[in-house]
Design an enzyme around this catalytic site. Structure first.
Site, PDB file in Angstrom:
ATOM      1  N   SER A 265     -12.102  48.237 -19.257  1.00 19.66           N
ATOM      2  CA  SER A 265     -11.751  46.837 -18.987  1.00 19.66           C
ATOM      3  C   SER A 265     -11.987  45.903 -20.173  1.00 19.66           C
ATOM      4  CB  SER A 265     -12.513  46.314 -17.766  1.00 19.66           C
ATOM      5  OG  SER A 265     -13.885  46.206 -18.046  1.00 19.66           O
TER       6      SER A 265
ATOM      7  N   LYS B   7     -18.145  41.343 -18.789  1.00 22.82           N
ATOM      8  CA  LYS B   7     -16.870  40.613 -18.781  1.00 22.82           C
ATOM      9  C   LYS B   7     -17.031  39.292 -19.525  1.00 22.82           C
ATOM     10  CE  LYS B   7     -14.620  43.303 -15.764  1.00 22.82           C
ATOM     11  NZ  LYS B   7     -15.294  44.545 -16.056  1.00 22.82           N
TER      12      LYS B   7
END
Length: 195
Positions: free
Chosen positions: A114, A151
């Site tokens: 990701s 993230k």
């Protein structure tokens, strides 16, 4: 020559073991063992554990002397975060990694793809400075319902958005309505990656 290489050579001599035998017993290829012994390459912690087990020594024997040089510390590498257990509890720690600066508190092993556009790949280790807040757009380790993730963090209205660095993943949006437990663990400050 590295402390690891010096210690490994000494232990092999004491145990009267050849590097080919160590390679066979640990299932680490012989060329890697040769690189470790030359001091050109530092093994991953999982290989330090294998070598220590075969040589019947604590893995810390390979790391202890390095802390006396250059103010090196050994930061915990967090694996999966156990529910309800403090973040740095032994249950969450899968190993330690030497680090020669004072700006990080722990490491997080990355699973998945990701964050690939930020050059953070599966298997990489990210060094984290423990703090409870970050600026908009900074990369952070975040705990969401007892699962740690890395993230970019954005604060939008009354929500927190966690955005990947891979277009195939949609942003994760959290508010009081859909998340029982959300906590920023710290800011990403350095990356350990294998080329």
């Amino acid at each position: 020559m590295s402390i690891f290489a010096i210690t490994l050579k000494k232990l092999l001599q004491e145990k009267n073991m050849k590097q080919s035998e160590l390679a066979r017993l640990t299932k680490i290829n012989k060329s890697s063992i040769s690189e470790y012994l030359s001091g050109n390459y530092q093994p991953k912690y999982k290989n330090i554990l294998k070598i220590a087990e075969i040589l019947n020594v604590s893995p810390h024997i390979f790391l202890e002397d390095t802390s006396k040089e250059k103010n090196i510390r050994h930061l915990p590498i967090l694996g999966k975060i156990a529910a309800g257990i403090p973040i740095l509890a032994q249950e969450n720690i899968e190993g330690y990694l030497p680090y020669d600066d004072n700006d990080a508190d722990f490491c997080l092993r990355i699973y998945g793809d990701s964050m690939i556009n930020a050059r953070i790949n599966h298997g990489d280790i990210v060094f984290i400075k423990q703090q409870s807040t970050v600026e908009n757009g900074e990369i952070a380790a975040v705990l969401v319902n007892d699962s740690a993730t890395l993230k970019r963090v954005y604060f939008v209205d009354d929500t927190i958005q966690l955005r990947s660095e891979n277009p195939k993943y949609k942003p994760m949006i959290f508010s009081k309505d859909n998340c029982d437990n959300f906590r920023i663990l710290g800011k990403a400050i350095a990356l350990y990656t294998k080329i």
